[in-house]
Design a protein around this motif. Structure first.
Motif, PDB file in Angstrom:
ATOM      1  N   LEU A  38       0.812  -1.217   0.000  1.00 52.98           N
ATOM      2  CA  LEU A  38       0.000   0.000   0.000  1.00 52.98           C
ATOM      3  C   LEU A  38       0.847   1.270   0.000  1.00 52.98           C
ATOM      4  O   LEU A  38       0.305   2.366   0.129  1.00 52.98           O
ATOM      5  CB  LEU A  38      -0.929   0.017   1.217  1.00 52.98           C
ATOM      6  N   ASP A  39       2.166   1.133  -0.149  1.00 51.78           N
ATOM      7  CA  ASP A  39       3.034   2.313  -0.156  1.00 51.78           C
ATOM      8  C   ASP A  39       2.578   3.310  -1.220  1.00 51.78           C
ATOM      9  O   ASP A  39       2.461   2.987  -2.391  1.00 51.78           O
ATOM     10  CB  ASP A  39       4.485   1.918  -0.417  1.00 51.78           C
ATOM     11  N   GLY A  40       2.318   4.515  -0.780  1.00 50.72           N
ATOM     12  CA  GLY A  40       1.853   5.555  -1.681  1.00 50.72           C
ATOM     13  C   GLY A  40       0.345   5.635  -1.793  1.00 50.72           C
ATOM     14  O   GLY A  40      -0.186   6.588  -2.348  1.00 50.72           O
ATOM     15  N   TYR A  41      -0.358   4.636  -1.291  1.00 48.70           N
ATOM     16  CA  TYR A  41      -1.825   4.603  -1.383  1.00 48.70           C
ATOM     17  C   TYR A  41      -2.474   4.526   0.000  1.00 48.70           C
ATOM     18  O   TYR A  41      -3.623   4.094   0.128  1.00 48.70           O
ATOM     19  CB  TYR A  41      -2.275   3.393  -2.208  1.00 48.70           C
ATOM     20  N   GLU A  42      -1.768   4.968   1.021  1.00 49.60           N
ATOM     21  CA  GLU A  42      -2.280   4.840   2.381  1.00 49.60           C
ATOM     22  C   GLU A  42      -3.559   5.640   2.609  1.00 49.60           C
ATOM     23  O   GLU A  42      -4.473   5.182   3.287  1.00 49.60           O
ATOM     24  CB  GLU A  42      -1.219   5.264   3.404  1.00 49.60           C
ATOM     25  N   VAL A  43      -3.638   6.832   2.036  1.00 54.91           N
ATOM     26  CA  VAL A  43      -4.840   7.665   2.213  1.00 54.91           C
ATOM     27  C   VAL A  43      -6.037   6.997   1.554  1.00 54.91           C
ATOM     28  O   VAL A  43      -7.120   6.919   2.152  1.00 54.91           O
ATOM     29  CB  VAL A  43      -4.612   9.084   1.646  1.00 54.91           C
ATOM     30  N   PHE A  44      -5.844   6.485   0.342  1.00 59.09           N
ATOM     31  CA  PHE A  44      -6.940   5.825  -0.364  1.00 59.09           C
ATOM     32  C   PHE A  44      -7.398   4.576   0.387  1.00 59.09           C
ATOM     33  O   PHE A  44      -8.598   4.307   0.494  1.00 59.09           O
ATOM     34  CB  PHE A  44      -6.525   5.461  -1.784  1.00 59.09           C
ATOM     35  N   ALA A  45      -6.449   3.806   0.904  1.00 61.60           N
ATOM     36  CA  ALA A  45      -6.796   2.610   1.657  1.00 61.60           C
ATOM     37  C   ALA A  45      -7.528   2.962   2.943  1.00 61.60           C
ATOM     38  O   ALA A  45      -8.481   2.281   3.331  1.00 61.60           O
ATOM     39  CB  ALA A  45      -5.534   1.801   1.973  1.00 61.60           C
ATOM     40  N   SER A  46      -7.118   4.027   3.600  1.00 65.83           N
ATOM     41  CA  SER A  46      -7.781   4.450   4.837  1.00 65.83           C
ATOM     42  C   SER A  46      -9.207   4.919   4.566  1.00 65.83           C
ATOM     43  O   SER A  46     -10.131   4.577   5.307  1.00 65.83           O
ATOM     44  CB  SER A  46      -6.974   5.561   5.510  1.00 65.83           C
ATOM     45  N   VAL A  47      -9.389   5.688   3.507  1.00 63.56           N
ATOM     46  CA  VAL A  47     -10.741   6.134   3.143  1.00 63.56           C
ATOM     47  C   VAL A  47     -11.600   4.929   2.768  1.00 63.56           C
ATOM     48  O   VAL A  47     -12.775   4.852   3.151  1.00 63.56           O
ATOM     49  CB  VAL A  47     -10.680   7.173   2.007  1.00 63.56           C
ATOM     50  N   ALA A  48     -11.030   3.972   2.052  1.00 62.24           N
ATOM     51  CA  ALA A  48     -11.771   2.759   1.690  1.00 62.24           C
ATOM     52  C   ALA A  48     -12.175   1.978   2.932  1.00 62.24           C
ATOM     53  O   ALA A  48     -13.287   1.432   2.989  1.00 62.24           O
ATOM     54  CB  ALA A  48     -10.929   1.889   0.761  1.00 62.24           C
ATOM     55  N   LEU A  49     -11.314   1.922   3.934  1.00 61.61           N
ATOM     56  CA  LEU A  49     -11.665   1.238   5.179  1.00 61.61           C
ATOM     57  C   LEU A  49     -12.803   1.946   5.909  1.00 61.61           C
ATOM     58  O   LEU A  49     -13.696   1.299   6.463  1.00 61.61           O
ATOM     59  CB  LEU A  49     -10.441   1.129   6.093  1.00 61.61           C
ATOM     60  N   VAL A  50     -12.784   3.259   5.909  1.00 63.61           N
ATOM     61  CA  VAL A  50     -13.875   4.013   6.554  1.00 63.61           C
ATOM     62  C   VAL A  50     -15.184   3.765   5.815  1.00 63.61           C
ATOM     63  O   VAL A  50     -16.232   3.518   6.445  1.00 63.61           O
ATOM     64  CB  VAL A  50     -13.531   5.515   6.616  1.00 63.61           C
ATOM     65  N   LEU A  51     -15.155   3.778   4.501  1.00 60.29           N
ATOM     66  CA  LEU A  51     -16.366   3.509   3.722  1.00 60.29           C
ATOM     67  C   LEU A  51     -16.845   2.074   3.926  1.00 60.29           C
ATOM     68  O   LEU A  51     -18.053   1.823   4.019  1.00 60.29           O
ATOM     69  CB  LEU A  51     -16.115   3.790   2.248  1.00 60.29           C
ATOM     70  N   LEU A  52     -15.916   1.134   3.986  1.00 59.36           N
ATOM     71  CA  LEU A  52     -16.269  -0.258   4.271  1.00 59.36           C
ATOM     72  C   LEU A  52     -16.935  -0.374   5.633  1.00 59.36           C
ATOM     73  O   LEU A  52     -17.911  -1.112   5.800  1.00 59.36           O
ATOM     74  CB  LEU A  52     -15.029  -1.143   4.210  1.00 59.36           C
ATOM     75  N   ALA A  53     -16.430   0.357   6.605  1.00 59.84           N
ATOM     76  CA  ALA A  53     -17.019   0.323   7.944  1.00 59.84           C
ATOM     77  C   ALA A  53     -18.469   0.803   7.917  1.00 59.84           C
ATOM     78  O   ALA A  53     -19.347   0.178   8.523  1.00 59.84           O
ATOM     79  CB  ALA A  53     -16.203   1.191   8.896  1.00 59.84           C
ATOM     80  N   PHE A  54     -18.730   1.900   7.204  1.00 57.88           N
ATOM     81  CA  PHE A  54     -20.104   2.389   7.121  1.00 57.88           C
ATOM     82  C   PHE A  54     -21.006   1.388   6.410  1.00 57.88           C
ATOM     83  O   PHE A  54     -22.169   1.205   6.794  1.00 57.88           O
ATOM     84  CB  PHE A  54     -20.160   3.750   6.436  1.00 57.88           C
ATOM     85  N   ALA A  55     -20.482   0.720   5.395  1.00 53.57           N
ATOM     86  CA  ALA A  55     -21.265  -0.305   4.704  1.00 53.57           C
ATOM     87  C   ALA A  55     -21.558  -1.482   5.633  1.00 53.57           C
ATOM     88  O   ALA A  55     -22.675  -2.015   5.648  1.00 53.57           O
ATOM     89  CB  ALA A  55     -20.522  -0.783   3.462  1.00 53.57           C
ATOM     90  N   LEU A  56     -20.572  -1.896   6.421  1.00 54.65           N
ATOM     91  CA  LEU A  56     -20.791  -2.996   7.363  1.00 54.65           C
ATOM     92  C   LEU A  56     -21.806  -2.612   8.431  1.00 54.65           C
ATOM     93  O   LEU A  56     -22.643  -3.428   8.820  1.00 54.65           O
ATOM     94  CB  LEU A  56     -19.465  -3.408   8.012  1.00 54.65           C
ATOM     95  N   PHE A  57     -21.743  -1.369   8.908  1.00 54.53           N
ATOM     96  CA  PHE A  57     -22.737  -0.920   9.887  1.00 54.53           C
ATOM     97  C   PHE A  57     -24.140  -0.909   9.284  1.00 54.53           C
ATOM     98  O   PHE A  57     -25.117  -1.265   9.956  1.00 54.53           O
ATOM     99  CB  PHE A  57     -22.389   0.475  10.420  1.00 54.53           C
ATOM    100  N   ALA A  58     -24.259  -0.501   8.033  1.00 53.35           N
ATOM    101  CA  ALA A  58     -25.565  -0.482   7.371  1.00 53.35           C
ATOM    102  C   ALA A  58     -26.118  -1.891   7.207  1.00 53.35           C
ATOM    103  O   ALA A  58     -27.305  -2.129   7.443  1.00 53.35           O
ATOM    104  CB  ALA A  58     -25.457   0.202   6.013  1.00 53.35           C
ATOM    105  N   VAL A  59     -25.272  -2.834   6.805  1.00 50.02           N
ATOM    106  CA  VAL A  59     -25.713  -4.223   6.667  1.00 50.02           C
ATOM    107  C   VAL A  59     -26.100  -4.791   8.019  1.00 50.02           C
ATOM    108  O   VAL A  59     -27.113  -5.494   8.151  1.00 50.02           O
ATOM    109  CB  VAL A  59     -24.606  -5.069   5.996  1.00 50.02           C
ATOM    110  N   ALA A  60     -25.318  -4.503   9.039  1.00 45.91           N
ATOM    111  CA  ALA A  60     -25.630  -5.005  10.377  1.00 45.91           C
ATOM    112  C   ALA A  60     -26.941  -4.442  10.890  1.00 45.91           C
ATOM    113  O   ALA A  60     -27.707  -5.135  11.562  1.00 45.91           O
ATOM    114  CB  ALA A  60     -24.496  -4.643  11.350  1.00 45.91           C
ATOM    115  N   GLU A  61     -27.223  -3.203  10.561  1.00 40.33           N
ATOM    116  CA  GLU A  61     -28.477  -2.576  11.004  1.00 40.33           C
ATOM    117  C   GLU A  61     -29.695  -3.217  10.343  1.00 40.33           C
ATOM    118  O   GLU A  61     -30.749  -3.316  10.949  1.00 40.33           O
ATOM    119  CB  GLU A  61     -28.430  -1.076  10.709  1.00 40.33           C
TER     120      GLU A  61
END
Length: 66
Positions: A38-61
């Motif tokens: 992920l060298d050089g893509y850390e910001v994109f990976a972090s944003v993707a993880l945050v978006l994944l988290a919101f998707a997981l919360f929505a599915v769990a709800e």
């Protein structure tokens, strides 16, 4: 299953947030910056993880409590 999704969502949210904190403050926290491909893509990976988290919360709800 709902609790497992919420747990994974929480972990993804924390790692995404810590990755963004690392990128903007240079504190050595989180796991995103320690993953070599992920060298050089850390910001994109972090944003993707945050978006994944919101998707997981929505599915769990939407799921019923088990």
């Amino acid at each position: 299953m709902k609790q497992v999704l919420e747990l994974f969502g929480f972990v993804a949210l924390m790692q995404g947030a810590l990755g963004l904190v690392h990128e903007f403050t240079h504190w050595h926290v989180g796991l995103v910056q320690r993953i070599g491909f992920l060298d050089g893509y850390e910001v994109f990976a972090s944003v993707a993880l945050v978006l994944l988290a919101f998707a997981l919360f929505a599915v769990a709800e939407r799921r019923e409590s088990d």
